[in-house]
Enzyme design. Structure first.
Site, short mmCIF file in Angstrom:
data_model
loop_
_atom_site.label_atom_id
_atom_site.label_comp_id
_atom_site.label_asym_id
_atom_site.label_seq_id
_atom_site.Cartn_x
_atom_site.Cartn_y
_atom_site.Cartn_z
N HIS A 162 -18.12 27.74 5.98
CA HIS A 162 -17.16 26.73 6.63
C HIS A 162 -17.81 25.54 6.72
O HIS A 162 -19.25 25.56 6.89
CB HIS A 162 -16.31 27.03 7.31
N ASP B 46 -20.87 31.79 10.81
CA ASP B 46 -21.13 31.87 12.02
C ASP B 46 -21.84 33.26 12.26
O ASP B 46 -21.36 34.39 11.67
CB ASP B 46 -19.91 31.89 12.89
N ARG C 133 -13.08 13.13 15.77
CA ARG C 133 -13.00 14.30 15.75
C ARG C 133 -13.59 15.18 16.73
O ARG C 133 -14.75 15.06 16.93
CB ARG C 133 -12.91 14.98 14.26
N HIS D 104 -21.87 26.58 6.32
CA HIS D 104 -22.36 27.80 7.39
C HIS D 104 -21.50 28.86 7.46
O HIS D 104 -20.32 28.58 7.66
CB HIS D 104 -23.11 27.30 8.36
C1 LIG Z 1 -24.52 32.11 19.58
C2 LIG Z 1 -24.89 31.28 18.77
C3 LIG Z 1 -24.25 30.94 17.47
C4 LIG Z 1 -24.74 29.64 16.81
C5 LIG Z 1 -26.19 29.75 17.34
C6 LIG Z 1 -25.89 30.23 19.24
O1 LIG Z 1 -26.96 30.54 19.79
C7 LIG Z 1 -25.27 28.81 19.78
C8 LIG Z 1 -24.71 27.99 18.95
C9 LIG Z 1 -24.00 28.47 17.54
C10 LIG Z 1 -23.96 27.56 16.29
C11 LIG Z 1 -22.60 26.67 16.41
C12 LIG Z 1 -22.55 25.80 15.35
C13 LIG Z 1 -22.98 26.37 14.02
C14 LIG Z 1 -24.32 27.39 14.09
C15 LIG Z 1 -24.44 27.79 12.75
C16 LIG Z 1 -25.49 26.49 14.81
O2 LIG Z 1 -26.10 25.96 14.38
O3 LIG Z 1 -25.03 26.71 16.32
C17 LIG Z 1 -23.69 28.20 15.20
C18 LIG Z 1 -24.93 29.35 15.61
C19 LIG Z 1 -24.55 30.82 14.50
O4 LIG Z 1 -23.32 31.05 14.53
O5 LIG Z 1 -25.58 31.17 13.89
O1 LIG Z 2 -15.93 21.26 14.03
C1 LIG Z 2 -15.33 22.48 13.05
O2 LIG Z 2 -14.32 22.52 12.40
C2 LIG Z 2 -16.17 23.27 12.81
C3 LIG Z 2 -17.36 23.71 13.96
C4 LIG Z 2 -18.03 25.03 13.70
O3 LIG Z 2 -18.14 25.43 12.56
C5 LIG Z 2 -19.03 25.85 14.55
O4 LIG Z 2 -19.10 25.09 15.63
O5 LIG Z 2 -19.69 26.78 14.21
FE LIG Z 3 -19.23 27.56 12.46
#
Ligand SMILES: C=C1C[C@]23C[C@@]1(O)CC[C@H]2[C@@]12CCC[C@@](C)(C(=O)O1)[C@H]2[C@@H]3C(=O)O
Ligand SMILES: O=C(O)CCC(=O)C(=O)O
Ligand SMILES: [Fe+2]
Length: 357
Positions: A273, A218, A283, A216
């Protein structure tokens, strides 16, 4: 729209007790292949000392070519990183029925649960997460009714230090684009938004068929990631493939997110990533997801656009973009693109040919 999968009811398995990989978590093809290094200088994610007088240039180059880099001399106390890691470890070590008291509600953002992007994949990921937006208090109180204040204090201090570092990184990133913090009024103001994401990847009985966190990007301006001493994070580089981002004690990983991609008009592409798992080690990672103040519309910087370089993306607020991401997942960036892929180009973010699941 991206295909969605109904949530499998194995969602809340206690992964640490599993002796075999359940079918619900067995991925069919994982693209484990890492590039073979036949040259003497393998392609490695840049490591930048933020006290280096050339830091602006180094950061700009890393954002352009990788979208990910590690930083040292970042100013965040090492013992705070350790305390944050210990707090995460303590949280994930709680019994499942206790963690579920702080479960993320179906339309909520904060709380304990599986990766939000799970809905886009037919299989579950070998991980659990805890998301904190705003105060951690409500959820922490449910986890530890009488002893939540230590956890909350560490979270608040961590967010404060991360915010300072995120501002410093923004000024380096903008500086490397020839833009100042004054050109981008909101960048120097207080009120930026952020989320903290704690990720836990237990040791896995069949790591070659499991996925910790699927590929994905961010939806942030930038993300600051602390990983414990266990490898697992991989970044995708165009022309090279998946590259491991090795843990370096005390260093932090910085990802370019989709909003910086938009702000830089595609000059700094967001990095794809994922997190892999392993057979023996647990981890942990902690991601600080940094975005603009909620009322600010992000669009390509006017200093970077002209008749030859028209703006490639329309203006979006962070919350609007998060909504788009929740609906379209890895097509979110192209869905806000002004000139579609009609003339043959696709967003780097579409990652043609790269398996995201
Ligand atoms: C601010 C945010 C980015 C995120 C969605 C969220 O509302 C809170 C969690 C974030 C996260 C972390 C893991 C990967 C990700 C793709 C997910 O599913 O939740 C990211 C979201 C994002 O960056 O789109
Ligand atoms: O665990 C990791 O190294 C990646 C975590 C991550 O990509 C995320 O929280 O958006
Ligand atoms: Fe991420």
């Amino acid at each position: 729209m991206h295909k969605r999968y109904p949530m499998i009811n194995h969602k809340y398995l206690d992964l640490t007790s599993m002796k075999e990989l359940p079918e619900s978590h067995a991925w069919l093809s994982l693209d484990h292949e890492l590039p073979s290094h036949n040259s003497s200088t393998p392609d490695q994610v840049p490591v930048i000392n933020l006290k280096d007088p050339n830091a602006i240039k180094l950061v700009g180059h890393a954002c352009k070519t990788w979208g990910v880099f590690q930083v040292t001399n970042h100013g965040v106390p090492i013992n705070l990183l350790q305390q944050m890691e210990a707090a995460g470890r303590k949280l994930f070590a709680l019994p499942m029925q206790q963690k579920l008291k702080a479960a993320r509600s179906p339309n909520g953002v904060s709380g304990y649960g599986v990766a939000r992007i799970s809905a886009f994949f037919p299989k579950l990921m070998w991980s659990e997460g805890f998301t904190i937006v705003g105060s951690p208090y409500e959820h922490a109180r449910k986890l530890w009714p009488n002893r939540y204040s230590r956890f909350c204090d560490v979270i608040e201090e961590y967010k404060e230090e991360m915010n300072k570092l995120a501002q410093k990184l923004m000024s380096l990133m903008l500086g490397s684009l020839g833009v100042t913090m004054d050109d981008v009024k909101w960048a120097s103001l207080q009120g930026s938004s952020a989320a903290l994401q704690l990720n836990s990847y237990p040791a896995c009985p069949d790591p070659d068929r499991a996925m910790g966190l699927a590929a994905h990007t961010d939806s942030t301006l930038l993300t600051i990631l602390h990983q414990n001493n266990t490898s697992g994070l991989q970044a995708h580089k165009e022309g090279t493939g998946w590259v491991t981002v090795p843990p370096i004690p005390g260093a932090l990983v910085i990802n370019v997110g989709d909003l910086l991609h938009i702000l830089s008009n595609g000059l700094y592409p967001s990095v794809l990533h994922r997190a892999m798992v392993n057979r023996t080690q647990h981890r942990l990672s902690v991601a600080y997801l940094y975005g603009p103040p909620s009322n600010v519309e992000i669009s390509p910087l006017s200093k970077l656009t002209d008749q030859v370089h028209p703006p490639l993306y329309r203006a979006v607020t962070w919350s609007e973009y998060l909504g788009t991401k929740a609906k379209h997942f890895n097509k979110a960036l192209s869905s806000v693109r002004l000139c579609g892929p009609l003339n043959g180009f696709a967003d780097t973010n579409d990652h043609n040919g790269v398996q995201v699941g």
